[in-house]
Design a protein around this motif. Sequence first.
Motif, PDB file in Angstrom:
ATOM      1  N   ASN A  62     154.299  71.281  46.574  1.00 37.35           N
ATOM      2  CA  ASN A  62     153.477  70.113  46.897  1.00 37.35           C
ATOM      3  C   ASN A  62     152.084  70.241  46.292  1.00 37.35           C
ATOM      4  OD1 ASN A  62     155.459  68.844  48.629  1.00 37.35           O
ATOM      5  ND2 ASN A  62     155.004  70.447  50.134  1.00 37.35           N
ATOM      6  N   HIS A  63     151.667  69.233  45.561  1.00 35.06           N
ATOM      7  CA  HIS A  63     150.287  69.142  45.058  1.00 35.06           C
ATOM      8  C   HIS A  63     150.034  67.702  44.607  1.00 35.06           C
ATOM      9  CE1 HIS A  63     151.522  68.888  40.808  1.00 35.06           C
ATOM     10  NE2 HIS A  63     152.410  69.835  41.085  1.00 35.06           N
ATOM     11  N   GLN A  64     148.776  67.358  44.438  1.00 38.41           N
ATOM     12  CA  GLN A  64     148.389  66.019  43.990  1.00 38.41           C
ATOM     13  C   GLN A  64     147.672  66.094  42.648  1.00 38.41           C
ATOM     14  OE1 GLN A  64     149.349  63.340  45.799  1.00 38.41           O
ATOM     15  NE2 GLN A  64     150.320  64.796  47.204  1.00 38.41           N
ATOM     16  N   LEU A  65     148.050  67.044  41.820  1.00 39.90           N
ATOM     17  CA  LEU A  65     147.330  67.300  40.573  1.00 39.90           C
ATOM     18  C   LEU A  65     148.070  66.733  39.373  1.00 39.90           C
ATOM     19  CD1 LEU A  65     146.470  71.064  41.213  1.00 39.90           C
ATOM     20  CD2 LEU A  65     144.850  69.162  41.276  1.00 39.90           C
ATOM     21  N   GLU A  66     147.301  66.283  38.398  1.00 37.60           N
ATOM     22  CA  GLU A  66     147.832  65.957  37.078  1.00 37.60           C
ATOM     23  C   GLU A  66     147.776  67.255  36.268  1.00 37.60           C
ATOM     24  OE1 GLU A  66     149.052  63.403  33.877  1.00 37.60           O
ATOM     25  OE2 GLU A  66     148.550  62.711  35.886  1.00 37.60           O
ATOM     26  N   MET A  67     148.910  67.762  35.828  1.00 38.93           N
ATOM     27  CA  MET A  67     148.936  69.058  35.155  1.00 38.93           C
ATOM     28  C   MET A  67     149.175  68.887  33.663  1.00 38.93           C
ATOM     29  SD  MET A  67     150.790  71.671  37.769  1.00 38.93           S
ATOM     30  CE  MET A  67     150.024  72.046  39.354  1.00 38.93           C
ATOM     31  N   SER A  68     148.407  69.636  32.868  1.00 37.20           N
ATOM     32  CA  SER A  68     148.577  69.626  31.412  1.00 37.20           C
ATOM     33  C   SER A  68     148.949  71.024  30.951  1.00 37.20           C
ATOM     34  CB  SER A  68     147.291  69.156  30.725  1.00 37.20           C
ATOM     35  OG  SER A  68     146.175  69.888  31.194  1.00 37.20           O
ATOM     36  N   TYR A  69     149.685  71.106  29.833  1.00 39.84           N
ATOM     37  CA  TYR A  69     150.298  72.365  29.418  1.00 39.84           C
ATOM     38  C   TYR A  69     149.893  72.743  27.995  1.00 39.84           C
ATOM     39  CZ  TYR A  69     153.974  75.749  28.273  1.00 39.84           C
ATOM     40  OH  TYR A  69     154.651  76.869  27.876  1.00 39.84           O
ATOM     41  N   PHE A  70     149.600  74.048  27.819  1.00 40.35           N
ATOM     42  CA  PHE A  70     149.370  74.638  26.502  1.00 40.35           C
ATOM     43  C   PHE A  70     150.454  75.689  26.249  1.00 40.35           C
ATOM     44  CE2 PHE A  70     148.107  78.340  24.138  1.00 40.35           C
ATOM     45  CZ  PHE A  70     147.461  77.851  23.027  1.00 40.35           C
ATOM     46  N   PRO A  71     151.072  75.728  25.050  1.00 38.68           N
ATOM     47  CA  PRO A  71     150.769  74.942  23.849  1.00 38.68           C
ATOM     48  C   PRO A  71     151.490  73.590  23.839  1.00 38.68           C
ATOM     49  CG  PRO A  71     152.408  76.619  23.336  1.00 38.68           C
ATOM     50  CD  PRO A  71     152.036  76.829  24.771  1.00 38.68           C
ATOM     51  N   GLN A  72     150.780  72.564  23.448  1.00 32.76           N
ATOM     52  CA  GLN A  72     151.349  71.232  23.362  1.00 32.76           C
ATOM     53  C   GLN A  72     152.231  71.126  22.117  1.00 32.76           C
ATOM     54  OE1 GLN A  72     148.203  72.239  23.591  1.00 32.76           O
ATOM     55  NE2 GLN A  72     146.849  70.688  24.483  1.00 32.76           N
ATOM     56  N   LYS A  73     153.192  70.221  22.171  1.00 33.91           N
ATOM     57  CA  LYS A  73     154.097  70.021  21.036  1.00 33.91           C
ATOM     58  C   LYS A  73     153.417  69.134  19.997  1.00 33.91           C
ATOM     59  CE  LYS A  73     158.769  68.471  19.838  1.00 33.91           C
ATOM     60  NZ  LYS A  73     159.049  69.665  19.047  1.00 33.91           N
ATOM     61  N   ILE A  74     153.451  69.573  18.739  1.00 34.04           N
ATOM     62  CA  ILE A  74     152.951  68.776  17.625  1.00 34.04           C
ATOM     63  C   ILE A  74     154.170  68.220  16.881  1.00 34.04           C
ATOM     64  CG2 ILE A  74     151.661  68.823  15.453  1.00 34.04           C
ATOM     65  CD1 ILE A  74     149.922  69.083  17.941  1.00 34.04           C
ATOM     66  N   TYR A  75     154.273  66.898  16.832  1.00 32.02           N
ATOM     67  CA  TYR A  75     155.484  66.263  16.306  1.00 32.02           C
ATOM     68  C   TYR A  75     155.510  66.217  14.783  1.00 32.02           C
ATOM     69  CZ  TYR A  75     156.333  64.980  21.125  1.00 32.02           C
ATOM     70  OH  TYR A  75     156.559  65.034  22.476  1.00 32.02           O
ATOM     71  N   ASP A  76     154.342  66.113  14.155  1.00 31.93           N
ATOM     72  CA  ASP A  76     154.296  66.072  12.691  1.00 31.93           C
ATOM     73  C   ASP A  76     153.175  66.976  12.196  1.00 31.93           C
ATOM     74  OD1 ASP A  76     154.421  65.576  10.025  1.00 31.93           O
ATOM     75  OD2 ASP A  76     154.096  63.416  10.140  1.00 31.93           O
ATOM     76  N   PRO A  77     153.464  68.281  12.002  1.00 29.71           N
ATOM     77  CA  PRO A  77     152.427  69.232  11.585  1.00 29.71           C
ATOM     78  C   PRO A  77     151.874  68.961  10.189  1.00 29.71           C
ATOM     79  CG  PRO A  77     154.361  70.372  12.453  1.00 29.71           C
ATOM     80  CD  PRO A  77     154.751  68.954  12.244  1.00 29.71           C
ATOM     81  N   SER A  78     152.541  68.115   9.408  1.00 26.02           N
ATOM     82  CA  SER A  78     152.054  67.835   8.056  1.00 26.02           C
ATOM     83  C   SER A  78     150.871  66.864   8.061  1.00 26.02           C
ATOM     84  CB  SER A  78     153.183  67.264   7.193  1.00 26.02           C
ATOM     85  OG  SER A  78     153.597  66.001   7.690  1.00 26.02           O
ATOM     86  N   GLU A  79     150.664  66.179   9.174  1.00 25.53           N
ATOM     87  CA  GLU A  79     149.544  65.240   9.268  1.00 25.53           C
ATOM     88  C   GLU A  79     148.211  65.978   9.374  1.00 25.53           C
ATOM     89  OE1 GLU A  79     149.906  61.127  11.092  1.00 25.53           O
ATOM     90  OE2 GLU A  79     150.963  62.399  12.529  1.00 25.53           O
ATOM     91  N   LEU A  80     147.108  65.270   9.042  1.00 29.15           N
ATOM     92  CA  LEU A  80     145.785  65.824   9.295  1.00 29.15           C
ATOM     93  C   LEU A  80     145.667  66.136  10.785  1.00 29.15           C
ATOM     94  CD1 LEU A  80     143.489  63.512   7.129  1.00 29.15           C
ATOM     95  CD2 LEU A  80     144.452  65.741   6.530  1.00 29.15           C
ATOM     96  N   THR A  81     144.985  67.221  11.103  1.00 25.48           N
ATOM     97  CA  THR A  81     144.967  67.728  12.480  1.00 25.48           C
ATOM     98  C   THR A  81     144.530  66.659  13.479  1.00 25.48           C
ATOM     99  OG1 THR A  81     144.584  69.999  11.756  1.00 25.48           O
ATOM    100  CG2 THR A  81     143.933  69.452  13.999  1.00 25.48           C
ATOM    101  N   TYR A  82     143.499  65.880  13.163  1.00 24.84           N
ATOM    102  CA  TYR A  82     143.027  64.854  14.105  1.00 24.84           C
ATOM    103  C   TYR A  82     144.148  63.882  14.447  1.00 24.84           C
ATOM    104  CZ  TYR A  82     140.640  60.817  16.017  1.00 24.84           C
ATOM    105  OH  TYR A  82     140.267  59.768  16.832  1.00 24.84           O
ATOM    106  N   TYR A  83     144.890  63.425  13.416  1.00 22.46           N
ATOM    107  CA  TYR A  83     145.963  62.452  13.654  1.00 22.46           C
ATOM    108  C   TYR A  83     147.181  63.120  14.299  1.00 22.46           C
ATOM    109  CZ  TYR A  83     143.034  59.517  10.769  1.00 22.46           C
ATOM    110  OH  TYR A  83     141.968  58.805  10.282  1.00 22.46           O
ATOM    111  N   ALA A  84     147.423  64.394  13.973  1.00 23.54           N
ATOM    112  CA  ALA A  84     148.530  65.113  14.616  1.00 23.54           C
ATOM    113  C   ALA A  84     148.286  65.252  16.112  1.00 23.54           C
ATOM    114  CB  ALA A  84     148.696  66.498  13.978  1.00 23.54           C
ATOM    115  N   LEU A  85     147.018  65.413  16.503  1.00 26.00           N
ATOM    116  CA  LEU A  85     146.670  65.531  17.918  1.00 26.00           C
ATOM    117  C   LEU A  85     146.652  64.184  18.625  1.00 26.00           C
ATOM    118  CD1 LEU A  85     143.706  68.103  17.703  1.00 26.00           C
ATOM    119  CD2 LEU A  85     146.112  68.581  18.164  1.00 26.00           C
ATOM    120  N   SER A  86     146.527  63.089  17.847  1.00 29.34           N
ATOM    121  CA  SER A  86     146.379  61.744  18.427  1.00 29.34           C
ATOM    122  C   SER A  86     147.703  61.012  18.536  1.00 29.34           C
ATOM    123  CB  SER A  86     145.419  60.905  17.563  1.00 29.34           C
ATOM    124  OG  SER A  86     144.189  61.559  17.389  1.00 29.34           O
TER     125      SER A  86
END
Length: 498
Positions: A62-86
């Motif tokens: 039980n918790h009421q938290l929004e949880m985020s996870y590292f390492p996140q999945k990068i779907y297209d590593p060939s893209e510029l990093t800013y767009y790969a993260l967006s």
Amino acid sequence: MTNIKIEHLTFGYDQLGTLLFDNAQLNIASDWKLGLVGRNGRGKTTLLKLLRGELPYQGQINHQLEMSYFPQKIYDPSELTYYALSETEELEIWKMERELTLLNCDLDILWRPFHTLSGGEQTKVLLALLFLDEHSFPLIDEPTNHLDMKGRQQVAEYLKKKKQGYIVVSHDRTFLDQTVDHILAIEKNQLILYQGNFSTYEEQKAQRDAFEQAQNSKLKKEIQRLQKTAQEKAEWSASREKDKTNKSKGFIDTEYRRVSPGAIGADAARMMKRSKAIVQRVEGQISEKEKLLKNIESADALRINYEESYHRRILQVEELGLFYSDKCLFKDKNFELLRGECLTIIGKNGSGKTSLLQALLGEFSGKVEGSIQRASGLKISRVRQNYENNQGTLEDFAEKEGLEYSHFLNNLRKLGMERRVFANRIQDMSMGQRKKVELAKSLSQRANLYIWDEPLNYLDVFNQKQILELLLQFKPTMILIEHDDYFVKKVSDKIVRL
């Protein structure tokens, strides 16, 4: 501040009833900076998935938290990093630049393809992305694996400054000491909480283990005494049964009188009944005391197949420089390695550490300046960073590498690999298990010189302690690349800085 409350958590992957967690109970405050530790395969990443609701389980979380996870999945590593993260949501670039600045990153990495970033740069970029949302609760899974010593220190400073709580999985004790105020240890299939950093945890665990070992010793002695009592009663009962059935002797002489077989039989029957009742009672006591024995987390001492060279000077390097095309990795390096010494090569990612190992082995494909003199007839054993070509069954692998199979398996068992994993192909094992295969191979090879490139990656704190104790005990001649500051200080006789 909110709490994460775990009640009666039970979870296992297989159909054989093997549980990672068994009726586990836990209460975590969301403002804690919590380090999650435990042996490989004990469920650290699984627990993070359970907290995020990604796996079915028995019990309650039980918790009421929004949880985020590292390492996140990068779907297209060939893209510029800013767009790969967006890819999932648009980022405010000023916030991203703020986090990268705090991580001592060049901001131009946002405008390079993600796949061209070094492992350390990718780690920092994904951590910056993780902390963009100040309202989420971060779950950080092994951030130090691809960081050099300087990078680990930078990330540690970054996390120390964060006001929000988080859970971080790491096997780097120095990193944990700098970044956490609580430790959650997965020991066997239970969750045990400690207040303090990793050093505090280690001290408290040692005290608890010492107490439980003393209790175990006391219980084992009591069990042995009860087992002896039960055996004596059972033997006495059997001897009276023999007297009862031995009717051919007529009257039987005792020390003071002659007793008829009938009297002996009646007496033996009564004593046998009493004796069996005593045996059952004693066996019941043994069973209850065996339940009190603690299954203490431990790791067996490793062995290494080290053979001292008859050469005193193993390696002599003078005015060494390495070049790729027109790029100079380093130059003017001078050092020697003597028998029984551990020489550690340290430097930031990309400084040429692995290239130096290749040059020492005659495998460097670029230009080499200076001289490298190596003792003749050396038997060399290696632990490599990249061991993707370890394939097939363990038995086939041992035969290919010329290993004594039983010795190889024994090293794997001591490193904590479970017997059920022995049937798996190496390419189907987890990264931690595959690392153990590479390390067990090297330990099993007879060698005068061991060359280990980042041996601690993917290994838990118990394995790291095993390896540390092994090197301090046997003092093999070794060349080492490692980013764990504590380990380096303990084992190194000489350091080469790039």
